[in-house]
Design an enzyme around this catalytic site. Structure first.
Site, PDB file in Angstrom:
ATOM      1  N   CYS A  12       0.987  -1.258  -0.041  1.00  0.00           N
ATOM      2  CA  CYS A  12      -0.085  -0.076  -0.267  1.00  0.00           C
ATOM      3  C   CYS A  12       0.829   1.363  -0.007  1.00  0.00           C
ATOM      4  O   CYS A  12       2.111   1.284   0.177  1.00  0.00           O
ATOM      5  CB  CYS A  12      -1.069  -0.118   1.001  1.00  0.00           C
ATOM      6  N   ASN A 112      -0.197   2.197   5.708  1.00  0.00           N
ATOM      7  CA  ASN A 112       0.827   1.394   5.074  1.00  0.00           C
ATOM      8  C   ASN A 112       1.562   0.739   6.079  1.00  0.00           C
ATOM      9  O   ASN A 112       2.348   1.315   6.898  1.00  0.00           O
ATOM     10  CB  ASN A 112       1.709   2.146   4.248  1.00  0.00           C
TER      11      ASN A 112
END
Ligand code: SF4
Length: 469
Positions: A12, A112
């Site tokens: 991500c 993330n």
């Protein structure tokens, strides 16, 4: 090499902007520049100062926002997310930013990384009566924030962050504030930029270049940054320790035009190639890099060795998304579809083939075979990083120990398995020196998947049980 066929997958990218009338559109462009960090889903949550609104979906950024009306996403602030998903974690409910509504307003989270104690925390939350709606570890933090106090502020967020363990770069947004937080070891990248009066935060600095923003500074390990109409404020939720930025961000994951913790990714890769040529020279005719992420290291190897760099392999950029599913069967088919040898270049040549890393070895075997089928006399594989021997618990999906060819075989054995005439890796010292040019700024890197020295552990709790991002 190609993310989708290699076996290392980024987990991500996050992007946020505060104080710009085109917040949603700029977030769209920012996410687009970080598409390589996740192709399974994308989303944007926007704030107009009164409420939070979301648009998200499965697929590439372009697919998700193809029919989106940005007029419906009007607002001066936004957070966005691109996502890579492991098996079992697919589904729109896991696409971020996650958006929660309560009597005290909305709360959006984009993450993330990976929380190593998510399983334990989730169990505790469920025992206390929480019902979690996703399998994402990001939702755990939202519940911890709400349980820390009625209002979302620096104190409740810091309290929640002190309960999670792992690697994380978070963007958290309320109607009137945005927060950026980085884990105490600073494993994942997160930078702050400016676009006129607006503040921008992103996983990679290439997103700043994309929208014309300028880099301001890194978010520091253990730092919680608050951005609002009053400006920017920094608090600390954990003591500042030495940073351990993920070495794979430089080796493979980040875009070459990004600067990660003040180091340009292309330049660090080139230095890896230079070190590799010093450590493992070979008599050959040409140097060839596996596109795209190995090209910089191949240029460095060619420069140091004095051998010509040639484009012996080309990448087909127009292969549809059908072939980027993370299954072994399609991965193998994907190699042939995505990479082709240039016969006129490789025929009759002794080749040094530079690859940034080697995971399972199946892709390398096919590329070596492809070069030999095209008439290469010898193929010497040089890997611009040390052998990957251990799994990552900090948000990078890269196969189990059993599947890692470097964990179970010597370079000579790998040479036999993949059909190469020789195989050599860059040393651990070589990699560290290629990345850490200035110790006072860069401090250090995590190389746990190569060395086994994990910078963050929690009571032996290293199993990944929930969908991470
Ligand atoms: S274990 Fe490897 S992939 Fe994971 S954070 Fe450390 S260097 Fe990066």
């Amino acid at each position: 090499m190609l993310a989708e066929i290699k076996g290392i997958n980024e987990e991500c990218g996050v992007f946020g902007i505060w104080g710009h009338e085109k917040a949603a559109e700029l977030t769209y462009y920012g996410l687009h520049s970080m598409q390589h960090r996740g192709q399974e889903g994308a989303g944007i949550v926007v704030s107009d100062g009164k409420e939070l609104k979301a648009h998200k979906g499965l697929g590439l950024v372009n697919d998700v926002f193809k029919h989106a009306k940005f007029d419906d996403l009007a607002g001066q602030s936004a957070v966005g997310h691109v996502r890579y998903t492991t098996q079992g974690g697919r589904g729109i409910e896991n696409v971020q930013p996650l958006l929660f509504q309560s009597q005290s307003g909305g709360l959006a989270l984009a993450h993330n990384g990976n929380l190593m104690n998510a399983h334990k925390l989730r169990g505790e939350l469920e025992e206390q009566g929480s019902i979690l709606q996703t399998s994402s570890d990001t939702e755990v933090l939202a519940h911890l924030i709400k349980r820390s106090g009625n209002k979302t502020n620096e104190e409740t967020i810091a309290n929640a962050l002190n309960q999670v363990v792992g690697a994380y770069a978070y963007l958290i947004m309320k109607e009137d504030k945005m927060y950026a937080a980085l884990d105490p070891a600073g494993i994942r990248p997160l930078s702050i930029g400016r676009l006129g009066d607006a503040y921008v935060v992103a996983s990679e600095t290439c997103a700043f270049d994309q929208i014309g923003a300028t880099f301001e500074r890194e978010v520091l390990p253990g730092e919680l940054v608050t951005i609002s109409d009053e400006g920017i404020k920094s608090t600390r939720f954990a003591p500042r320790n030495g940073r351990k930025m993920c070495a794979m961000e430089y080796v493979y994951l980040s875009r070459p035009d990004s600067n990660v913790n003040h180091v340009n990714v292309h330049s660090s890769r080139k230095r890896m190639g230079i070190e590799l040529a010093k450590e493992s020279p070979v008599e050959a005719d040409i140097v060839v890099g596996v596109p795209d992420s190995s090209i910089s290291a191949a240029i460095g190897y060619a420069e140091e060795s004095g051998l010509p760099y040639e484009m012996g392999i080309i990448k087909n950029r127009y292969v549809g998304r059908t072939f980027i599913q993370p299954s072994q069967e399609l991965r193998e088919l994907g190699v042939k579809l995505k990479l082709s040898p240039v016969r006129g270049i490789v025929e009759g040549k002794r080749i040094v083939m530079i690859d940034d890393s080697i995971v399972r070895g199946t892709t390398s075997r096919r590329i070596v075979q492809m070069l030999k089928d095209a008439g290469a006399l010898e193929v010497h594989v040089r890997i611009a990083s040390p052998a990957i021997k251990n799994p990552c618990y900090y948000g990078i999906d890269m196969s189990t120990r059993k599947e890692l060819i470097g964990a179970n075989n010597t370079p000579e054995e790998i040479g036999e398995i993949i059909g190469a005439d020789s195989v050599a890796y860059l040393s651990e010292t070589g990699l560290e020196e290629a990345i850490v040019k200035d110790k006072t700024i860069n401090q250090g890197v995590c190389m746990a998947c190569m060395t086994g020295n994990y910078p963050v552990t929690k009571d032996g709790e290293t199993e990944i049980q929930y969908t991470k991002c």
